[in-house]
Motif scaffolding. Structure first.
Motif, PDB file in Angstrom:
ATOM      1  N   LYS A  71      68.951  30.476  30.833  1.00 49.47           N
ATOM      2  CA  LYS A  71      68.467  30.987  32.196  1.00 49.47           C
ATOM      3  C   LYS A  71      69.428  31.880  32.592  1.00 49.47           C
ATOM      4  O   LYS A  71      69.167  32.868  32.943  1.00 49.47           O
ATOM      5  CB  LYS A  71      68.250  30.043  33.164  1.00 49.47           C
ATOM      6  N   ALA A  72      70.707  31.305  32.518  1.00 51.66           N
ATOM      7  CA  ALA A  72      71.797  32.105  32.884  1.00 51.66           C
ATOM      8  C   ALA A  72      71.985  33.488  32.235  1.00 51.66           C
ATOM      9  O   ALA A  72      72.484  34.418  32.671  1.00 51.66           O
ATOM     10  CB  ALA A  72      73.178  31.276  32.747  1.00 51.66           C
ATOM     11  N   THR A  73      71.965  33.262  30.894  1.00 51.60           N
ATOM     12  CA  THR A  73      72.039  34.633  30.107  1.00 51.60           C
ATOM     13  C   THR A  73      71.066  35.641  30.274  1.00 51.60           C
ATOM     14  O   THR A  73      71.346  36.844  30.414  1.00 51.60           O
ATOM     15  CB  THR A  73      71.931  33.988  28.707  1.00 51.60           C
ATOM     16  N   LYS A  74      69.789  35.152  30.612  1.00 50.90           N
ATOM     17  CA  LYS A  74      68.778  36.011  30.905  1.00 50.90           C
ATOM     18  C   LYS A  74      68.898  36.726  32.056  1.00 50.90           C
ATOM     19  O   LYS A  74      68.518  37.976  32.228  1.00 50.90           O
ATOM     20  CB  LYS A  74      67.234  35.191  31.016  1.00 50.90           C
ATOM     21  N   LYS A  75      69.348  35.959  33.202  1.00 52.39           N
ATOM     22  CA  LYS A  75      69.536  36.280  34.488  1.00 52.39           C
ATOM     23  C   LYS A  75      70.816  37.576  34.451  1.00 52.39           C
ATOM     24  O   LYS A  75      70.595  38.543  35.078  1.00 52.39           O
ATOM     25  CB  LYS A  75      70.156  35.254  35.390  1.00 52.39           C
ATOM     26  N   LYS A  76      71.720  37.161  33.683  1.00 50.33           N
ATOM     27  CA  LYS A  76      72.927  38.241  33.504  1.00 50.33           C
ATOM     28  C   LYS A  76      72.401  39.464  32.723  1.00 50.33           C
ATOM     29  O   LYS A  76      72.920  40.661  33.148  1.00 50.33           O
ATOM     30  CB  LYS A  76      74.092  37.586  32.786  1.00 50.33           C
ATOM     31  N   ALA A  77      71.623  39.225  31.856  1.00 51.69           N
ATOM     32  CA  ALA A  77      71.077  40.523  31.176  1.00 51.69           C
ATOM     33  C   ALA A  77      70.252  41.335  31.902  1.00 51.69           C
ATOM     34  O   ALA A  77      70.338  42.412  31.978  1.00 51.69           O
ATOM     35  CB  ALA A  77      70.191  40.069  30.059  1.00 51.69           C
ATOM     36  N   ALA A  78      69.353  40.858  32.868  1.00 52.12           N
ATOM     37  CA  ALA A  78      68.524  41.259  33.747  1.00 52.12           C
ATOM     38  C   ALA A  78      69.450  41.990  34.894  1.00 52.12           C
ATOM     39  O   ALA A  78      69.272  43.385  35.257  1.00 52.12           O
ATOM     40  CB  ALA A  78      67.688  40.510  34.383  1.00 52.12           C
ATOM     41  N   GLN A  79      70.568  41.465  35.226  1.00 55.24           N
ATOM     42  CA  GLN A  79      71.618  42.160  36.282  1.00 55.24           C
ATOM     43  C   GLN A  79      72.116  43.303  35.766  1.00 55.24           C
ATOM     44  O   GLN A  79      72.124  44.483  36.244  1.00 55.24           O
ATOM     45  CB  GLN A  79      72.788  41.255  36.749  1.00 55.24           C
ATOM     46  N   ASP A  80      72.630  43.170  34.127  1.00 56.21           N
ATOM     47  CA  ASP A  80      73.089  44.262  33.597  1.00 56.21           C
ATOM     48  C   ASP A  80      72.288  45.601  33.432  1.00 56.21           C
ATOM     49  O   ASP A  80      72.789  46.592  33.706  1.00 56.21           O
ATOM     50  CB  ASP A  80      73.679  43.686  32.204  1.00 56.21           C
TER      51      ASP A  80
END
Length: 166
Positions: A71-80
């Protein structure tokens, strides 16, 4: 900020119809180079790759996280991806802090263990084992398609040379 050369190579890959992961690979390559040069460190090969992918997404490469990503990786990818196209610079204090954290992160681990040939090979093999045979095959077929006639010929000649050496 990625180097201009890196951004140009990624843009060229996009024009040639290469996949998002190929475009992002340029940024990952740059990050590995930075670790080798001692510009900054990373705790692991995985972290160095993650930094490169983050830079790629911020530069506008449509590199989506994997299906099994946390979930954290997906969230970071969305932010980027959201940050792509914006020109607002991060604060100097934040940049300095991030650089300092990366410099101290790998004091105990030499760059060779993180960005050496063996380390990168081990990481690639580990990542490949998570993919299905059909997925790997499809990727190879797509790579052959986007390589072009000259590229395929060069690859075939290289394969013949390596077979001759054995």
């Amino acid at each position: 900020m990625p180097e201009k050369k890196t951004t140009a190579r990624a843009a060229k890959a996009k024009r040639e119809g290469k996949s998002a992961s190929t475009q992002a690979g340029e940024f990952v390559r740059e990050e590995i180079k930075h670790v080798r040069e001692g510009k900054h460190g990373a705790k692991s090969t995985k972290q160095a790759i993650a930094i490169g992918l983050s830079k790629a997404r911020r530069a506008g490469v449509d590199a989506k996280p994997g299906k099994t990503a946390s979930k954290a990786t997906k969230k970071k990818a969305a932010q980027d991806s959201e940050k792509a196209g914006t020109t607002k610079k991060p604060s100097a204090a934040r940049s300095r802090g991030a650089k300092q954290a990366l410099k101290t992160a790998s004091k105990k681990t030499p760059a060779k263990k993180i960005a050496g040939k063996k380390a990168l090979s081990a990481q690639a093999k580990k990542a490949a084992t998570k993919r299905t045979a059909a997925d790997r095959s499809a990727a190879a077929k797509k790579a052959a398609k986007t390589k072009g006639a000259a590229g395929r010929k060069a690859a075939a000649e290289k394969a013949a040379r390596t077979r001759k050496q054995d």
